[in-house]
Enzyme design. Sequence first.
Site, PDB file in Angstrom:
ATOM      1  N   GLU A 338       0.849  -1.196   0.000  1.00 51.65           N
ATOM      2  CA  GLU A 338       0.000   0.000   0.000  1.00 51.65           C
ATOM      3  C   GLU A 338       0.883   1.242   0.000  1.00 51.65           C
ATOM      4  O   GLU A 338       1.977   1.228   0.575  1.00 51.65           O
ATOM      5  CB  GLU A 338      -0.906   0.001   1.243  1.00 51.65           C
ATOM      6  N   HIS A 368      -7.705   1.682   2.003  1.00 50.19           N
ATOM      7  CA  HIS A 368      -7.590   1.222   3.405  1.00 50.19           C
ATOM      8  C   HIS A 368      -8.281   2.202   4.364  1.00 50.19           C
ATOM      9  O   HIS A 368      -7.660   2.740   5.287  1.00 50.19           O
ATOM     10  CB  HIS A 368      -6.121   1.038   3.801  1.00 50.19           C
TER      11      HIS A 368
HETATM   12  N1  LIG Z   1      -9.675  -2.232   6.645  1.00 47.12           N
HETATM   13  C1  LIG Z   1      -9.453  -1.705   7.803  1.00 47.12           C
HETATM   14  O1  LIG Z   1      -9.305  -0.484   7.927  1.00 47.12           O
HETATM   15  C2  LIG Z   1      -9.389  -2.555   8.999  1.00 47.12           C
HETATM   16  C3  LIG Z   1      -8.962  -3.846   8.930  1.00 47.12           C
HETATM   17  N2  LIG Z   1      -8.916  -4.634  10.043  1.00 47.12           N
HETATM   18  C4  LIG Z   1      -8.474  -6.017   9.916  1.00 47.12           C
HETATM   19  O2  LIG Z   1      -9.556  -6.870  10.248  1.00 47.12           O
HETATM   20  C5  LIG Z   1      -9.058  -7.960  10.975  1.00 47.12           C
HETATM   21  C6  LIG Z   1     -10.152  -8.547  11.820  1.00 47.12           C
HETATM   22  O3  LIG Z   1     -10.500  -7.632  12.832  1.00 47.12           O
HETATM   23  P1  LIG Z   1     -11.356  -8.061  14.111  1.00 47.12           P
HETATM   24  O4  LIG Z   1     -12.668  -8.581  13.731  1.00 47.12           O
HETATM   25  O5  LIG Z   1     -11.301  -6.937  15.034  1.00 47.12           O
HETATM   26  O6  LIG Z   1     -10.456  -9.243  14.663  1.00 47.12           O
HETATM   27  P2  LIG Z   1     -10.836 -10.320  15.746  1.00 47.12           P
HETATM   28  O7  LIG Z   1      -9.567 -10.829  16.279  1.00 47.12           O
HETATM   29  O8  LIG Z   1     -11.863  -9.803  16.675  1.00 47.12           O
HETATM   30  O9  LIG Z   1     -11.533 -11.466  14.861  1.00 47.12           O
HETATM   31  C7  LIG Z   1     -10.835 -12.250  13.949  1.00 47.12           C
HETATM   32  C8  LIG Z   1     -11.534 -13.588  13.853  1.00 47.12           C
HETATM   33  O10 LIG Z   1     -10.890 -14.349  12.840  1.00 47.12           O
HETATM   34  C9  LIG Z   1     -10.822 -15.687  13.292  1.00 47.12           C
HETATM   35  N3  LIG Z   1      -9.783 -16.403  12.563  1.00 47.12           N
HETATM   36  C10 LIG Z   1      -8.447 -16.358  12.753  1.00 47.12           C
HETATM   37  N4  LIG Z   1      -7.838 -17.165  11.872  1.00 47.12           N
HETATM   38  C11 LIG Z   1      -8.800 -17.719  11.110  1.00 47.12           C
HETATM   39  C12 LIG Z   1      -8.789 -18.642  10.043  1.00 47.12           C
HETATM   40  N5  LIG Z   1      -7.648 -19.160   9.560  1.00 47.12           N
HETATM   41  N6  LIG Z   1      -9.975 -19.003   9.516  1.00 47.12           N
HETATM   42  C13 LIG Z   1     -11.149 -18.519   9.990  1.00 47.12           C
HETATM   43  N7  LIG Z   1     -11.204 -17.636  11.017  1.00 47.12           N
HETATM   44  C14 LIG Z   1     -10.053 -17.248  11.560  1.00 47.12           C
HETATM   45  C15 LIG Z   1     -10.555 -15.560  14.768  1.00 47.12           C
HETATM   46  O11 LIG Z   1     -10.888 -16.747  15.461  1.00 47.12           O
HETATM   47  C16 LIG Z   1     -11.440 -14.390  15.145  1.00 47.12           C
HETATM   48  O12 LIG Z   1     -12.718 -14.803  15.558  1.00 47.12           O
HETATM   49  C17 LIG Z   1      -7.896  -7.358  11.781  1.00 47.12           C
HETATM   50  O13 LIG Z   1      -6.963  -8.338  12.133  1.00 47.12           O
HETATM   51  C18 LIG Z   1      -7.328  -6.354  10.832  1.00 47.12           C
HETATM   52  O14 LIG Z   1      -6.293  -6.939  10.111  1.00 47.12           O
HETATM   53  C19 LIG Z   1      -9.303  -4.141  11.251  1.00 47.12           C
HETATM   54  C20 LIG Z   1      -9.742  -2.865  11.375  1.00 47.12           C
HETATM   55  C21 LIG Z   1      -9.764  -1.948  10.276  1.00 47.12           C
HETATM   56  O1  LIG Z   2      -6.765   3.046  10.051  1.00 43.24           O
HETATM   57  C1  LIG Z   2      -5.710   2.466   9.874  1.00 43.24           C
HETATM   58  O2  LIG Z   2      -4.666   2.994   9.602  1.00 43.24           O
HETATM   59  C2  LIG Z   2      -5.635   0.963  10.002  1.00 43.24           C
HETATM   60  C3  LIG Z   2      -6.947   0.287  10.134  1.00 43.24           C
HETATM   61  C4  LIG Z   2      -6.675  -1.159  10.260  1.00 43.24           C
HETATM   62  O3  LIG Z   2      -6.390  -1.820   9.308  1.00 43.24           O
HETATM   63  C5  LIG Z   2      -6.670  -1.773  11.589  1.00 43.24           C
HETATM   64  O4  LIG Z   2      -7.204  -1.158  12.525  1.00 43.24           O
HETATM   65  O5  LIG Z   2      -6.143  -2.871  11.710  1.00 43.24           O
END
Ligand SMILES: NC(=O)C1=CN([C@@H]2O[C@H](COP(=O)(O)OP(=O)(O)OC[C@H]3O[C@@H](n4cnc5c(N)ncnc54)[C@H](O)[C@@H]3O)[C@@H](O)[C@H]2O)C=CC1
Ligand SMILES: O=C(O)CCC(=O)C(=O)O
Length: 490
Positions: A338, A368
């Site tokens: 990115e 993102h």
């Molecule tokens: N686009 C963005 O701006 C954002 C992206 N994210 C991404 O989203 C991801 C998920 O966020 P949350 O829901 O808060 O995380 P979380 O940790 O609450 O949930 C992740 C889930 O994925 C499951 N998991 C792990 N490995 C797996 C697999 N191989 N197969 C199936 N399930 C699996 C876990 O058991 C858990 O329930 C973060 O790790 C981050 O990378 C988070 C926030 C913002």
């Molecule tokens: O807002 C950001 O810079 C990152 C968001 C994200 O991917 C995360 O919270 O993991």
Amino acid sequence: MPPSALTENIKIQNANGDSAQREVSKSQGMSVSPIDSFHSPLPSASWGMHHKTGLTNSFRASAAGTAPLAKLLKPFKEEDIKILLLENVNQTGKDILSQQGYQVESIKSSLPEDQLIEKIKDIHVLGIRSKTKLTSRVLSHAKNLIVVGCFCIGTNQVDLSYAAQHGICVFNSPFSNSRSVAELVIAEIITLARQLGDRNNEVHQGIWNKVSAKCWEIRGKTLGIIGYGHIGSQLSVLAESMGMDVIYYDVVNLMAMGNARQVPNLEALLSAADFVTCHVPELPETKNMIGVDQLNKMKNGSYLINASRGSVVDIPALIDASRAGKIAGAALDVYPAEPGGNGDYFTNDLNTWAEDLRSLKNVILTPHIGGSTEEAQSAIGIEVAEALVRYVNEGVTLGAVNMPEVTLRSLTTDEPNHARVVFIHQNVPGVLRKVNETLGDHNVDKQMSDSKGDVAYLMADISSVKEGEIADLYHELEKLEARILTRILY
Ligand SMILES: NC(=O)C1=CN([C@@H]2O[C@H](COP(=O)(O)OP(=O)(O)OC[C@H]3O[C@@H](n4cnc5c(N)ncnc54)[C@H](O)[C@@H]3O)[C@@H](O)[C@H]2O)C=CC1
Ligand SMILES: O=C(O)CCC(=O)C(=O)O
């Protein structure tokens, strides 16, 4: 006050005996007179701080006559604490850190590795978001760094184990932007189903193209959520409220929200869902979790959404599936590489397939922004900055992602000659005995120790500590073979 061991620039060696040369400016080297610190009168620490009055909760309770004053543990000049915030950390976070009196430098973008290495050399606290890669190579230059705040959910950008092994504690904000991501995905589901991106582009170009073919309501369609954690489960509730059926796949057996249903494996989800959305962390197991085979197993004319991490979807495979008409549309918020900041280009120089991806119909590409709302960023700024202040000032690791969570109730101003010993060490037998022998002449009022993997964290509040004894204690602890980092706060 004459120079003393307290004001020396003490260098320590890391646990392997090589000279990591970490300056213990984090505790001793930045000391002002211990007398000043011992009697530090103003509670400006922000743990539980009321932002307008600047009073801690316990201070306010005390003012009401219910509890003694929380004592500040700052054996350093606040202005000597150097903080670097990258990637446009929210003003709420900057304010909390600046109000502590720390030196705060804030930069809007991430930094190229060579510049990051230069900058990281003399800072004590680093704040980042998802873009800054803190590899072992980068962290090996961080001689003074004691703590990293990830102002986001994901921590895959940090070598967490290297950081722990070198006494660098890492915090994140586990759910302050979850709702924002879930809402973005809802918007994308409707946008894809109605081909809104393409229609919008056409009218912007002066083209009238009124179509209903292959445009759908989302009511009654099946949403398949991969990863049913904070974001996945929040999304589940929103999607059901809009009339979707929800199924999910997770490696953990999790309680379903509403009428959602957990399916036993990924294949079951892919073959049943009209919309597939990924919400798993970046892990070796989730790399290219959606590739050629998985795309083939998806329903003809279904949609794929990824707002998790760029490594989760094999994008060249998605490009092929889209061109073949297998996939009716996709929304991507994250990419393997990115740009460093706003204004940078998303081209083949960054990802070799970028221009092919950009040319696809009904594919929404966002930079993102899943967590990029005022609400999320403001909440994250407060949450992470408060964790950093708590850690710097009091050694508390609650919410840390790479160290055990250790806390003790605050020392109070009723206990003026107490000190808090923080000792991060290798998790090997016999260390506690040696530490307690070292602390032996003092009463250990309270103590907590816990371990996570190879690293253990000990916090002890000791009483009747004379000014001159602190440096000796520090040096004795530093001599222990298993030590990674010693801090004495008083
Ligand atoms: N686009 C963005 O701006 C954002 C992206 N994210 C991404 O989203 C991801 C998920 O966020 P949350 O829901 O808060 O995380 P979380 O940790 O609450 O949930 C992740 C889930 O994925 C499951 N998991 C792990 N490995 C797996 C697999 N191989 N197969 C199936 N399930 C699996 C876990 O058991 C858990 O329930 C973060 O790790 C981050 O990378 C988070 C926030 C913002
Ligand atoms: O807002 C950001 O810079 C990152 C968001 C994200 O991917 C995360 O919270 O993991």
